[in-house]
Design an enzyme around this catalytic site. Structure first.
Site, PDB file in Angstrom:
ATOM      1  N   SER A 254      -9.802   2.213   2.871  1.00  0.00           N
ATOM      2  CA  SER A 254      -8.902   2.924   2.000  1.00  0.00           C
ATOM      3  C   SER A 254      -7.981   2.033   1.191  1.00  0.00           C
ATOM      4  O   SER A 254      -7.494   2.419   0.133  1.00  0.00           O
ATOM      5  CB  SER A 254      -8.039   3.873   2.842  1.00  0.00           C
ATOM      6  OG  SER A 254      -7.170   3.142   3.693  1.00  0.00           O
TER       7      SER A 254
ATOM      8  N   SER B 124      -9.839  -0.307   7.016  1.00  0.00           N
ATOM      9  CA  SER B 124      -9.258  -0.169   5.675  1.00  0.00           C
ATOM     10  C   SER B 124      -8.583  -1.410   5.129  1.00  0.00           C
ATOM     11  O   SER B 124      -8.226  -1.461   3.959  1.00  0.00           O
ATOM     12  CB  SER B 124      -8.247   0.985   5.656  1.00  0.00           C
ATOM     13  OG  SER B 124      -8.943   2.210   5.730  1.00  0.00           O
TER      14      SER B 124
ATOM     15  N   LYS C 169       0.854  -1.194   0.000  1.00  0.00           N
ATOM     16  CA  LYS C 169       0.000   0.000   0.000  1.00  0.00           C
ATOM     17  C   LYS C 169       0.887   1.241   0.000  1.00  0.00           C
ATOM     18  O   LYS C 169       1.903   1.293   0.710  1.00  0.00           O
ATOM     19  CB  LYS C 169      -0.896  -0.016   1.247  1.00  0.00           C
ATOM     20  CG  LYS C 169      -1.980   1.054   1.271  1.00  0.00           C
ATOM     21  CD  LYS C 169      -2.849   0.899   2.522  1.00  0.00           C
ATOM     22  CE  LYS C 169      -3.980   1.923   2.592  1.00  0.00           C
ATOM     23  NZ  LYS C 169      -4.781   1.769   3.817  1.00  0.00           N
TER      24      LYS C 169
END
Ligand code: ZN
Lengths: 504, 503
Positions: B155, B179, B80
């Protein structure tokens, strides 16, 4: 009366008049940079004077993702400072974030302590011209220093008028302890003297703890002065100004005098004192207005979520307490008694920062009087010439004691001893080595001295006649002549004896 | 090897160990898959083909040299874009960091590198991890491989999309309020938020420091456990990292045991507001556990009703401070203010933040700044911290009655891109079931529980365990997964539409 009031308010009123009409109340905030090896929250070296931005890492540069780790040594120093100031040490406390934007602050928040300081509710007894004044300590808390901005292109080095600014982050993250007094009341006309004495006292105490270099000139000890005036000692506190950048003992005294005079002028004119930050100008001796403190100034403190609470083990705190050095006032009194110095002599010793040096010189075998003499005259002069402190001179107390030892043994006289000091300071080795290599030993061989005395008598018949006639005081001229011939390497006392023997 | 990208990480690791495939081949296959489908999926913000292949070669050499080898050596991974990667751009999905190349690796990245996992690239995310859909990424949304018109969660939607689209067998995510878990639920993948302090936060661009936690994003429970073992454990660079000896998560997953397990169904995390298909699949999974010998009870956590409100005070407060450093002074994108000659530093900061931050980020900075302001602090931030304590107590008493707590992970299946973008409150509700775990620091897992009948989209099953009991998640999750896969006749993702090359 209908006369319109067009008179202008004077900037200041005379200090004596001001304190005659108003009662000053002070608060002092002293920031101390700790001398830990590394910074408060990262492993970068915490030293003064390195090339800009060479002592940085992701943490102290506030790079995205970096996290702080508390320097345990800094916590220990904070606790020792708290204990030396007779404070309570928190069982449990946290860091907090103080949020505001400024380019020299990498994260745009300062990691500090807010409502949970490591040390609180203390006091310290300050000697002010022979009288003890107790200053109450509100708190001592830990925080990190900011970077340093250099404003380039303007006339004054200040941000106003500068074309650009440079920021050095070497200082960012250096551990700071902020020591805050409670309001210091009732000092009246002596307010400036008390403030100065307090800061000097604090400096001595911190030096004794060995936690900081306490160099006001290098910013390792910095002072902010809060001052307000009120009509009388029982009136409620007036509006205060906070004067920053007060970075010498003399400035502490002068800045308070100035603020008293300035605020009195405002109040005399029926105006209000504005609550604001002011800047002290060493050169002109005035303060000028900085930013006005308003409701907009909101640091939005909250507990630092990247750090865990600090809960100092009580046994550890007790150990630190029992290992504290003797308080400065007590030590000073003890040494003065041991050494037999007068108050005046002791004050000179302290003023020169020579107390520890003399203590160590005496410990190395010199008499207190001789130790004082060397450090306060000869060495003080050399330190002054070199722009150093006494402690920075490249000579140790043991070496000074050794020089005195040579004098006591009659191997050198005072004049030669000064040359021995020169040699030691020039890095030529130990005092004994300097005597040998420079050939400074006094001539104690009577036969060569005797020849020289005879020659002097021969060359100065008038003087010799006077001495024969009983004017012993005239011997000085002959002694001088002998010493000159011996290039100073003679024991003047022995020369005098020989002269008087020969002319008796 | 037919298609190595379809293998689980554990299966690929075996193939690598057996010499059936090299890391270079496996990494190249994943890069090819990325090249083929990522135009449509947009899971990645940055693909590092050269770096990944070099690391793959190094992994192959290391294997050739023999000796004790990490289990996942040579298995590629996606990271990420919130974790700093030395030499690789890191943006956290924000324009304000466009072009920034960190000089250091986050601890999770350093551990992944040390274990020899080639890093394929950086995955898309909502800007600074603020969102539940990746629609708040400054670089455009990612798409759900089950239906490209839908969101892959957020997210960490880039990581879940990459894993579910077979672009990577493993990914690293971060979970501040869900997330990792919510994207797992809506893409039919597995996501784990470890105990707070279980995985180092050093090098993760902070959203809310007291809530953030990195964790694995994978297609199987065992894969998540294997990755957890690589990235977890004490880190002296993170003061909130827990210094303890963690058990092997992989061993727990392989044990997969639920006998004598007491399962607590959280009354407040279900029912009203949860999509029918989500509820049905959840209840079926609970029944499977009961059939296998677990005991089920209902537990009540009354303060969970306040979790969302609490979260939306604590998160913006911390975020408003964490994001203050993005001022264009030392790094990142610098914008000069319009029509100002010789702007001051403050003017440049303001202009750069105005141009660099998206609306959702600004919204939360404003919220947080307000909540921390003097005069409001006690009523908002202070009060929220008190409720947080109550939520932790709810967990503590629930865990006295049950070994694990369960709920649906998200109230709905994946919604359409654009559907909730103008309704922040509707968006925030996506995390209603995941947020309590972050507030209390307890570990949580989401694994697929099937497809909702009404839309054929994946639903998620959440398991929560007491702090430090992450291994329990894997033990229970692996057992449930085995029963579900058995029932489906293969992994759920086999039912996802094939994303054809050239899409
Ligand atoms: Zn540093």
């Amino acid at each position: 009366m209908t006369t319109p009031s067009h008179r202008t308010v004077p900037d200041v009123v005379a200090y004596d008049e001001a304190v005659a009409r108003y009662d000053p109340v002070m608060g002092l905030e002293v920031h101390v940079e700790l001398n830990t090896a590394s910074k408060m929250f990262c492993g970068c070296a915490a030293v003064f004077g390195a090339e800009p931005n060479t002592l940085t890492c992701p943490v102290c540069l506030g790079l995205p993702g970096a996290l702080p780790v508390v320097n345990g040594k800094a916590v220990e120093s904070a606790i020792r400072i708290g204990l030396a100031l007779n404070c309570e040490i928190a069982d449990w406390c946290r860091f907090a974030r103080k949020n505001y934007f400024y380019p020299d602050m990498p994260k745009n928040f300062q990691t500090s302590q807010y409502d949970e300081p490591i040390a609180f509710e203390g006091y310290t007894d300050v000697d002010v011209d022979g009288e003890t004044v107790r200053v109450e300590i509100e708190r001592a808390h830990m925080e990190e220093d900011t970077g340093k901005s250099l404003h380039v292109g303007g006339a004054t080095g200040r941000i106003h008028g500068a074309s650009h600014s440079l920021v050095d982050y070497n200082r960012a993250g250096i551990p700071l302890i902020e020591i805050v007094t409670k309001p210091i009341e009732g000092t009246g006309v002596r307010a400036p003297a008390v403030a100065k004495a307090y800061v000097a006292h604090l400096r001595e105490l911190l030096r004794g703890l060995g936690v900081s270099d306490v160099r006001m000139d290098q910013g390792s000890l910095r002072c902010d002065v809060n001052l307000s005036l009120r009509a009388s000692a029982d009136a409620k506190l007036g509006t205060r100004s906070e004067t920053k950048n007060v970075n010498s003992l003399r400035s502490v005294e002068r800045a308070i005098r100035y603020e008293v005079s300035r605020q009195a002028a405002r109040l005399d004119a029926g105006e209000r004192v504005v609550q604001e930050t002011r800047h002290w100008h060493e050169d002109t001796g005035v303060t000028t207005s900085g930013r006005v403190k308003s409701d907009a100034e909101d640091y939005r403190y909250f507990p630092e979520p990247d750090l865990v609470p600090i809960a100092p083990d009580r046994k550890w705190v007790d150990r630190l307490r029992s290992a504290l050095p003797e308080p400065p006032a007590m030590r000073r009194g003890r040494l003065q008694t041991d050494w037999g110095f007068s108050d005046l002599e002791m004050r000179d010793v302290l003023g020169a920062g020579a107390q520890s040096l003399i203590e160590e010189t005496v410990a190395a075998g010199a008499s207190p009087a001789s130790a004082r003499k060397w450090w306060l005259s000869e060495l003080a002069r050399r330190a002054n010439d070199a722009g150093m402190t006494l402690a920075e001179l490249p000579i140790t107390p043991a070496q000074v004691a050794a020089v005195q030892g040579l004098v006591d043994a009659g191997r050198v006289n005072d004049k030669l001893a000064r040359q021995v000091l020169d040699g030691v300071l020039a890095g030529e080795g130990e005092p004994g080595d300097v005597v040998t290599t420079r050939g400074l030993e006094v001539v104690s061989d009577d036969s060569s001295l005797s020849v020289a005395v005879d020659r002097a008598i021969e060359a100065n018949p008038d003087v010799a006649a006077k001495i024969r006639a009983g004017k012993v005081a005239a011997a000085g001229a002959l002694i001088g002549a002998v010493m000159k011939e011996m290039r100073g390497q003679a024991d003047a006392g022995r020369v005098r004896e020989l002269v008087l023997e020969k002319l008796s | 090897m037919s298609d190595v990208t379809r293998l689980s990480a554990a299966a690929l690791a075996s193939a690598l160990a057996d010499g059936d495939v090299t890391s270079l081949q496996a990494t190249q296959a994943h890069l090819d898959r990325i090249g083929a489908v990522d135009g449509a999926v947009h899971a990645f913000l940055h693909v590092d083909a050269d770096g990944a292949l070099a690391q793959a070669s190094a992994a192959d050499e290391r294997r050739a040299a023999g000796g004790e080898l990490p289990e996942l050596l040579g298995v590629p991974i996606a990271v990420k874009d919130i974790a700093t990667t030395k030499g690789l751009p890191t943006t956290a999905g924000s324009r304000i960091l466009e072009g920034w190349v960190p000089p250091y690796d986050a601890t999770v990245v350093a551990r992944v590198r040390a274990a020899g996992l080639p890093i394929l690239g950086k995955t898309n995310m909502d800007e600074f991890a603020m969102g539940s859909s990746t629609e708040h990424s400054a670089f455009g949304p990612s798409h759900n491989p089950w239906d490209l018109d839908r969101i892959p969660g957020g997210s960490g939607g880039g990581s879940s999309a990459a894993v579910s689209a077979f672009e990577a067998p493993l990914a690293i995510g971060t979970d501040t309020g869900g997330s990792i878990r919510q994207p797992g639920a809506v893409t039919g993948t597995v996501g784990v938020k470890p105990t707070y302090g279980g995985v180092s936060r050093y090098g993760l661009i902070a959203l809310a420091s007291s809530l953030d936690q990195a964790g694995p994003v994978t297609r199987t429970v065992l894969d998540a456990a294997l990755l957890h073992d690589v990235i977890g454990g004490h880190d002296p660079l993170d003061s909130t990292s827990i210094d303890t000896q963690w058990p092997s998560m992989a061993a727990a997953a392989r044990a997969g045991d639920i006998s004598r397990l007491r399962i607590g169904v959280v009354k407040e995390l279900g029912g009203e507001g949860y999509q029918t298909g989500v509820r049905t699949r959840f209840e079926e999974s609970v029944q499977l556990l009961v059939d296998a010998g677990a005991e089920v009870i209902e537990v009540s956590c009354p303060h969970f009703e306040l979790a969302l409100a609490t979260y939306y005070l604590i998160l913006p407060s911390e975020a408003s401070s964490n994001l203050a450093k993005f001022d264009a002074m030392r790094y990142g994108r610098r914008v000069a203010p319009d029509g100002v000659r010789d702007p001051s530093a403050e003017q440049v900061m303001a202009a750069s933040r105005k141009a660099g931050f998206g609306d959702e980020v600004k919204r939360r900075i404003i919220l947080g700044t307000f909540a921390l302001s003097s005069g409001y602090y006690d009523a908002y931030y202070g009060q929220a911290q008190k409720v947080r304590t109550l939520i932790s107590r709810d967990f503590a008493s629930a865990f006295e009655q049950a070994d694990v707590l369960v709920s649906p992970t998200a109230p709905t299946t994946a919604f359409r891109i654009g559907e909730k973008i103008d309704d922040p409150l509707a968006m925030y509700l996506n995390d209603i079931a995941t947020i309590p775990a972050n507030l209390a620091g307890v570990p949580g897992m989401s694994l697929p529980s099937g497809l909702a009948d009404e839309d054929g989209l994946p639903t998620g099953f959440q398991i929560l365990a007491p702090p430090l009991e992450d291994a329990r998640l894997y033990r229970v999750g692996a057992a449930l997964e085995a029963m579900l896969v058995d029932r489906w006749g293969g992994p759920l993702l086999d039912q996802a539409p094939r994303l054809e090359v050239g899409l």
